[in-house]
Design an enzyme around this catalytic site. Structure first.
Site, mmCIF file in Angstrom:
data_model
loop_
_atom_site.group_PDB
_atom_site.id
_atom_site.type_symbol
_atom_site.label_atom_id
_atom_site.label_comp_id
_atom_site.label_asym_id
_atom_site.label_seq_id
_atom_site.Cartn_x
_atom_site.Cartn_y
_atom_site.Cartn_z
ATOM 1 N N CYS A 313 -74.506 -11.037 -8.102
ATOM 2 C CA CYS A 313 -75.263 -12.291 -8.232
ATOM 3 C C CYS A 313 -74.568 -13.449 -7.531
ATOM 4 C CB CYS A 313 -75.471 -12.625 -9.709
ATOM 5 S SG CYS A 313 -76.489 -11.422 -10.583
ATOM 6 N N CYS A 512 -68.594 -18.545 7.020
ATOM 7 C CA CYS A 512 -69.586 -18.078 6.030
ATOM 8 C C CYS A 512 -69.268 -18.730 4.691
ATOM 9 C CB CYS A 512 -69.595 -16.559 5.930
ATOM 10 S SG CYS A 512 -68.076 -15.863 5.266
#
Length: 568
Positions: A313, A512
């Protein structure tokens, strides 16, 4: 005429005398027979009374035994059970009136009858209290669950591994349903980004242990149940000892190492396992190790996935209602298993697509005869090192990949100096820092839109477009990693605007979220350039191009360089 009338009267008198004599004779003859008949009736009545008395005493003894099982109060009905007093009074009065009519003087016999009436009327055939009957009345009315299911539920114990998005709704519904004992395992603390899906925690509990936060929430909902907290990291040394005290185990974790650990412990202890998972728009649910043919987790997934392919998640995201749906269904499976009703998802897998609203059920293969843990000849007979087995830890934290060498990487502080030296304004200049200090935590709008100077610095953001939209550095260009993997050489050169021989700036940077995907991007581009060096345009040289990634990504940038940068 007179003579005939006298003769007629004389005949009547004679007939009357004869009838009286015959009646007397008949009465004298029938008296012994009636006496014998009465004696027989008395014996039969006496026998029936004795049988009734024995039956009443037997029923009384049974009532006493049943009452003793309810507690130390003996055959007397506990005061907490609900009783209609008027109905009891009418029942006792009618019983006494019948006894008086029958002229029974045996007081002990009368007391026995009253005891049976009281016991049958006042004692319920279960151990639920008045408060429990009132609290769980809507569950008691459900066919095939009822009193028996609620009684089993009140004396059961369930262990929930993980007090997160799945564990919170599951624990909430089990506590509301009246599970006697609930155990919670979680080593983590509540953070702000948990609250959108982990509904058992509150803002005031940020920084608090999840086990304690969820325990307080469950006690506010139902103070009559027992909640046990295990704020530890579940591993092979403590799993069996913790699991022994519970009947059903619920897997609400989100990493492979913990799933394999929970599965093996349940197989070794012969306990059913209710497993759920959720990511983005999708969720899954099944029951392992429940029945002779039901497979375990290892039967379905004998080999753990590569750590590079695992998404949780924290990386992929998830919607709150998705985990809420799966967690609620996990609670439902627990109720069916404990209540011994319905058809649990043993040997079946539920696939839930929240985006389309579809639910699909897939049949799983039966227990594998070659399974390493649940087969007749297992190779795993005790818990092992699951971090070594899966290549990742027994937690949901994102591991730091080490794909590149130090020379192929650049720290966030170094990159901040590079971008400033090449004409890109730093995120926080000295003057801006002074202003932020003076104005406090709320910067002015002008400071949020620092102008970008013209520069040829090449920074490529490998995050998906939805993440790129959250926040990014102004000079970054979004090139998602999945798109980068499928580019041919021509598209690669054009998209990345690779430096030519005559250019001074030979650097290409990738960034990122946390510094993992950017490493993969650097490795993909470097391998492609080496493999297809001959296909490069003439004005480019592979040796002169330096491709590096930013260590730690935007997470490190927010922690070290610019604390105003959004963290997610």
């Amino acid at each position: 005429v007179l003579k005939e009338e006298k003769i007629e009267e004389k005949r009547k008198r004679i007939d009357l005398l004869l009838n009286r004599k015959r009646k007397k004779t008949v009465e004298q003859v029938s008296e012994p027979a009636e006496k014998e008949k009465k004696e027989e009736e008395n014996e039969d009545t006496k026998r029936r009374r004795e049988e009734a008395k024995k039956k009443i005493l037997w029923e009384t003894q049974r009532a006493k035994e049943r009452a003793e099982k309810m507690g130390p109060q003996g055959w007397v009905r506990p005061s907490s059970l609900n009783t209609n007093k008027q109905f009891l009074s009418r029942t006792i009065q009618s019983t006494l009136s019948r006894l008086e009519k029958r002229e029974r003087d045996d007081k002990s016999h009368n007391r026995s009858i009253i005891m049976v009436v009281l016991t049958k009327t006042m004692l319920a055939p279960h151990s639920l209290s008045k408060e429990q009957v009132g609290r769980y009345s809507r569950q008691l009315l459900v066919a095939d669950f009822g009193v028996n299911g609620q009684t089993r539920l009140s004396s059961s114990s369930v262990l929930i591994v993980g007090a997160g998005g799945l564990g919170c709704p599951c624990a909430t519904y089990l506590a509301a349903a009246g599970v006697g004992t609930i155990g919670i395992i979680d080593f983590d603390t509540v953070s702000l980004d948990n609250l959108h899906r982990q509904v058992g925690h509150k803002e005031k509990n940020v920084g608090k242990k999840k086990t304690e936060s969820l325990r307080d929430s469950l006690h506010d909902l139902n103070s009559s149940i027992v909640i046990k907290c295990h704020p530890v990291v579940l591993d092979r040394h403590n799993a069996l000892e913790i699991f022994k005290g519970y009947e059903v185990i619920v897997d609400c974790s989100d990493n492979p190492a913990t799933r394999y650990l929970i599965n093996d412990a349940c197989v070794l202890l012969h306990k059913p396992l209710v497993s759920g998972s959720a990511l983005r728009w999708e969720g899954q649910l099944t029951v392992y190790n429940y029945g002779e043919r039901c497979p375990c987790y290892r039967c379905v997934f004998p080999v753990p996935p590569s750590p590079n392919l695992v998404t949780n998640c924290a990386e992929g995201g998830v919607l709150g209602p998705i985990v809420g749906t799966i967690g609620s269904l996990q609670a439902l499976e627990v109720l069916k298993i404990i209540g011994q009703t319905g058809t649990p998802y043993a040997g079946r897998l539920l696939l839930f697509d929240g985006q389309s609203g579809k639910m699909t059920t897939v049949s799983l293969r039966e227990r594998s005869p070659k399974c390493a843990i649940c087969s007749s000849h297992p190779t795993v007979t005790e818990l092992i090192d699951y971090q070594l087995f899966c290549g990742s830890g027994v937690h949901d934290k994102i591991p730091d990949l080490k794909v590149l060498s130090p020379s192929e990487r650049v720290g966030v502080a170094e990159y901040a100096l590079i971008r400033k030296s090449r004409g890109v304004c730093s995120s926080i200049d000295d003057e801006d820092a002074v202003k932020l200090t003076e104005e406090g935590d709320n910067p002015s709008p002008s400071l949020l839109s620092i102008p970008l100077c013209q520069s040829k610095i090449r920074l490529f953001d490998t995050r998906p477009p939805n993440e790129f939209a959250i926040a990014s550095l102004p000079e970054a260009t979004n090139v998602p990693l999945d798109r980068l993997k499928n580019m041919n050489m021509r598209d690669l050169v054009r998209t990345l605007n690779l430096p030519k021989k005559n250019e001074e700036d030979k650097d290409v940077f990738f960034i990122c979220h946390r510094g993992n995907d950017s490493q993969l991007a650097v490795r993909i581009v470097c391998d492609r350039l080496e493999k297809e060096k001959s296909n490069l345009p003439l004005e480019m040289e592979r040796e002169s191009i330096r491709i590096r990634d930013v260590v730690g990504g935007y997470q490190a940038w927010a922690e070290i360089v610019d604390d105003r940068f959004p963290v997610y």
